[in-house]
Design an enzyme around this catalytic site. Structure first.
Site, short mmCIF file in Angstrom:
data_model
loop_
_atom_site.label_atom_id
_atom_site.label_comp_id
_atom_site.label_asym_id
_atom_site.label_seq_id
_atom_site.Cartn_x
_atom_site.Cartn_y
_atom_site.Cartn_z
N ARG A 57 0.79 -1.23 0.00
CA ARG A 57 0.00 0.00 0.00
C ARG A 57 0.83 1.28 0.00
O ARG A 57 0.68 2.12 -0.86
CB ARG A 57 -0.94 0.02 1.23
N HIS A 103 -7.80 -3.76 -8.36
CA HIS A 103 -7.71 -3.10 -7.05
C HIS A 103 -9.08 -3.05 -6.37
O HIS A 103 -9.80 -2.05 -6.47
CB HIS A 103 -7.16 -1.68 -7.25
N TYR A 147 -18.09 13.34 -13.65
CA TYR A 147 -17.99 14.56 -14.44
C TYR A 147 -16.62 14.74 -15.11
O TYR A 147 -16.50 15.47 -16.08
CB TYR A 147 -18.25 15.79 -13.57
#
Length: 888
Positions: A57, A103, A147
């Site tokens: 990570r 993921h 968007y």
């Protein structure tokens, strides 16, 4: 009969042999209880969790500089073919593809990672080409992923190049339906350019971004010399280069971080002073420290301090930033407020000055390590070597397989009638393939196509028949009828020969470590040429009480060489062996055809080098900042070490060891005939952004600077052939920013082209050359005026006297030099022709003559400059006392 409901009695044979003595065994069938100290269990479980966080990570891989989440996003976008030439795609789709295949941690973790790779104020070399609202440095949050749109940036494409050529290892994804790469091939040095920030368990990584051009130069330098020192790397990569710019104060933290992997640097905003029409002073912030927000971090803090009466001289603060104009935060001061005082207060009390902690922790072979700069470069180069070798091995296999297939086709086409007969006699495809494999093939030397076929295919003996492999037989089976024409053999042979050349090249690469390094170097140079840009972050010396690089640099004497094209280098004096008189000397630099050593001097590493430009500015660098380079190389372009403006060029280099000498002065001359004399000590405080050395009027430019002792004469020469020689004391001492006084009265259309210092009792001669290649040598005494009490100089500001006749034959004067008969000169024309001559071959004549031909210049060409070749280009550097600047 035993009771079936009664628990089975566990004998000693059923117990765990590793269980401690006298332990209580459990009542469950086949099981037992083990007593463990809680500290041991917590330590083991926590360590497992910590390593999972560190590896999967928080920390980047040293090879591609990516965390798993970043790498998976780029791979998913590559799967979607979102390359720079394609349309942008919705980020929601990219996040969904990443989550689906690689993921499975939710869009709340993926989308912010995607956004960060596309924000130019966070990433020095963008990996995501964004479209839509991705937030701002204010900080404004990005729009929702439904968007916004994105595609891969060109930098990311370089990261993914050759991914499908077996260059890296792959592993199954979380559900083992797809494979994902463990690391990317990464031609782009992402970790060094973009840095990384991550908080793991028990450790954190905070790696700064750098300038791509400097990193590429550092990688190339390491490839050329694996034993390169940190000091030499610091000359190439002076420090971090943040995307938000700013100023790094001092070099001690940089040097410590590059040496040990840990350090701290102080970063300041860039602030300059302006004055409004009403006379009020304002401070304008144009760049801020890295990872500091503009509104929440800076503007709000200043407003709060103003309300608390801690910044009493601030009247107002206005954010005038825009996408077009860039950052501009204007701080209005109250009348009487001192801008310098307020600026220092802002640095002390607000995030306009902040500390960036450098912690270079990255994963090396799956283990976290703290790395210095040279280690980071070394590990990246090692990764690129592995990638190139694996890529070449893959291409070699492909080429060998294709060559093997074409070999079978060549045999088949040369015996096509038998092949067709054999295939037609078969009932099934498999039978035909088997018959092809059982039949022997050979091409006799008298075959019609023999002249075009390599000798290795030709044979007369049946003992040398070739048995086809299954791959070759299947390739013959796939042949189309149109391919059976006679001309097809020529195409096959041509392709086969080309494949053999490729195979030979690939084998040569795999067998030569030098060639592999050369490919890494070429790739790096290509990256620099395609994506390199100028440095954004300025590095100042010795600010805020920090040690600077000088503290880490030993004091030693070095030979500094500056070429005509502006390349500079230094080398310890010990590198030049002492020779007896009349020796041939050593080569100072292997000059290219269009360059040569023009200035050589001996200086201390802690001396200063003043660089005066045509715009009237002066820059100062330390001699130890000049890169140390081998004796036979040109060095580094000095324009890359200075903050020059467009079309700004360096006119004069001047080494200085002591600015406080009362007898030393600088005399400036401009194109429009003005001169100015200023004490040398006025130029002791020159900051890295440059300083005004002389104020120039509109249309004027600086043509020369020379140091004087207070007893010298000055000679100015114009393009119309006029000259004037006057005493330097005729130009009174002025301040640093003065524009000077008239040195010569110029006629309309005339301009000064040369400034010459004529020392007392000078025995050298003045060389004047014109644009059509004519010139002459003249004794400097002829430029004195004959008076009753003996020769004397003219007065400053006069029209001067004729130096050389300017007419249609000669053209205008282009340059003047003080020479002796032993000097060698370089003459340079507008079309790039360079001619080397000895000054003694030019005829010595009187003043006010036409001169003689110096060099043949073509009708469409013109002479533009002459320069004296520095002695140590051919002579021994131990004889450089004559070229050492007397300003020292």
């Amino acid at each position: 009969m035993a009771d079936e409901n009664k628990p089975e009695d566990l004998s000693d044979n059923n117990q765990n042999p590793d269980a401690p003595e006298n332990q209580d065994t459990g009542s469950a069938i086949g099981g037992y209880d083990v007593d463990l100290p809680i500290e041991q269990e917590l330590a083991e479980s926590y360590l497992t969790y910590a390593m999972s966080t560190i590896v999967d990570r928080a920390l980047p891989d040293v090879r591609d500089g990516l965390k798993p989440s970043q790498r998976r996003i780029l791979v998913a976008m590559n799967d979607l073919n979102l390359t720079p030439g394609r349309k942008h795609s919705k980020c929601a789709g990219i996040v969904g593809e990443t989550m689906k295949k690689y993921h499975p941690h939710g869009d709340g973790a993926i989308y912010p990672t995607l956004v960060n790779m596309g924000q130019e104020w966070k990433t020095r070399g963008l990996l995501i080409d964004k479209q839509g609202n991705f937030g701002s440095i204010d900080p404004d949050p990005p729009a929702a992923m439904r968007y916004t749109e994105a595609r891969l940036h060109r930098h990311a494409v370089e990261m993914l190049e050759d991914l499908k050529l077996d260059t890296v290892d792959w592993q199954p994804n979380f559900d083992e339906q797809y494979d994902e790469p463990r690391v990317l091939p990464a031609k782009f040095p992402n970790l060094l350019v973009n840095g990384s920030t991550g908080i793991a368990v028990g450790m954190a990584s905070s790696m700064p971004p750098h300038n791509l051009s400097e990193i590429c130069d550092g990688i190339i330098a390491y490839i050329e010399n694996h034993d390169i020192t940190l000091q030499e790397l610091l000359q190439i990569i002076p420090g971090p280069d943040f995307p938000t710019g700013g100023i790094i104060c001092g070099r001690a933290g940089i040097a410590q971080a590059y040496a040990t992997g840990r350090g701290r640097v102080t970063v300041r905003a860039k602030i300059h002073h302006e004055e409004k029409k009403n006379g009020r002073d304002v401070l304008v912030v144009t760049e801020i420290p890295y990872q500091v927000s503009k509104n929440n971090g800076i503007v709000d803090k200043i407003v709060q301090l103003r309300k608390n009466d801690k910044l009493t001289d601030i009247a107002n603060i206005v954010d005038e930033s825009s996408n077009r104009g860039g950052m501009r935060v204007v701080i209005d001061l109250k009348r009487g407020g001192d801008p310098h005082t307020v600026e220092n207060q802002l640095y002390q009390m607000t995030p306009l000055q902040s500390t960036f902690s450098i912690i270079n922790i990255a994963l090396v072979r799956g283990r976290p390590e703290t790395l210095g700069l040279k280690q980071l470069i070394s590990l990246f180069v090692e990764h690129r070597i592995v990638v190139i070798r694996r890529r070449t091995a893959y291409r070699l296999r492909q080429a060998q397989q294709e060559a093997h297939r074409i070999e079978g086709l060549i045999y088949a086409v040369c015996d096509i009638d038998e092949v067709i007969k054999l295939i037609r006699s078969s009932r099934t495809r498999d039978e035909a393939i088997e018959k092809l494999m059982l039949r022997g093939f050979r091409i006799p030397t008298d075959h019609p196509a023999a002249p075009t076929i390599p000798d290795r295919f030709l044979s007369q003996s049946a003992d040398n028949d070739v048995i086809l492999t299954k791959v070759q037989a299947e390739a013959i089976g796939r042949l189309q009828l149109i391919q059976l024409v006679g001309l097809e053999i020529e195409t096959l042979v041509k392709n086969y020969s080309k494949l053999l050349e490729q195979i030979e090249d690939y084998e040569d690469i795999l067998g030569s470590h030098t060639r592999v390094l050369s490919i890494v170097k070429d790739d790096t140079l290509e990256l620099k040429n395609k994506y390199g840009d100028i440095r954004r972050t300025e590095i100042q010396e010795g600010e805020v009480g920090e040690l600077d690089l000088a503290a880490l640099t030993p004091v030693e004497q070095v030979v500094v060489t500056i070429t005509h094209a502006g390349y500079v280098k230094r080398l310890p004096v010990e590198q030049y062996k002492q020779q007896g008189r009349g020796g041939k000397g050593v080569i100072g630099a292997k000059s290219k055809d269009d360059d040569f050593s023009e200035q050589v001097f001996v200086a201390s590493t802690h001396d200063d080098l003043l660089c005066f430009t045509n715009t009237g500015r002066v820059f100062k660098i330390k001699v130890f900042e000049i890169p140390e380079a081998p004796r036979t190389t040109r060095g580094r372009a000095i324009i890359n070490m200075l903050n020059l403006q467009p079309n700004e060029r360096i006119r004069e280099f001047m080494p200085i060891s002591d600015f406080e000498k009362s007898e030393d002065f600088l005399l400036f001359a401009t194109k429009l005939g003005r001169v100015k004399r200023t004490a040398l000590k006025e130029y002791r405080n020159v900051h890295s952004g440059g300083l005004i050395a002389v104020n120039l009027r509109d249309g004027d430019s600086l043509i020369g600077v020379t140091w004087t002792s207070g007893e010298d004469h000055v000679l100015l020469g114009t393009q119309n052939g006029m000259s004037i020689r006057f005493n330097e004391n005729d130009a009174r001492l002025m301040g640093r920013t003065a524009s000077g006084v008239k040195g010569i009265d110029l006629k309309s259309g005339d301009e000064v082209v040369g400034l010459i210092k004529v020392p007392k009792d000078c025995e050298a001669e003045l060389l004047t050359v014109t644009e059509n290649g004519y010139g002459k040598r003249t004794d400097t005494s002829e430029y004195l005026v004959q008076a009753a009490d003996g020769p004397k100089p003219q007065g400053r500001g006069g029209k001067g006297r004729r130096d050389i006749v300017v007419n249609a034959r000669n053209g205008n004067v282009v340059s003047l030099q003080l020479v002796s008969e032993e000097d060698d000169l370089m003459l340079i024309t507008r079309e790039g022709m360079i001619v080397r001559i000895n000054a003694g071959t030019i005829r010595k004549t009187a003043r006010n003559t036409q001169g003689v031909r110096v060099v043949n210049v073509k009708a469409d060409d013109q002479l533009i400059s002459i320069a004296r070749i520095a002695e140590s280009d051919e002579d021994d550097a131990d004889d450089t006392d004559s070229t050492e600047s007397t300003a020292e």
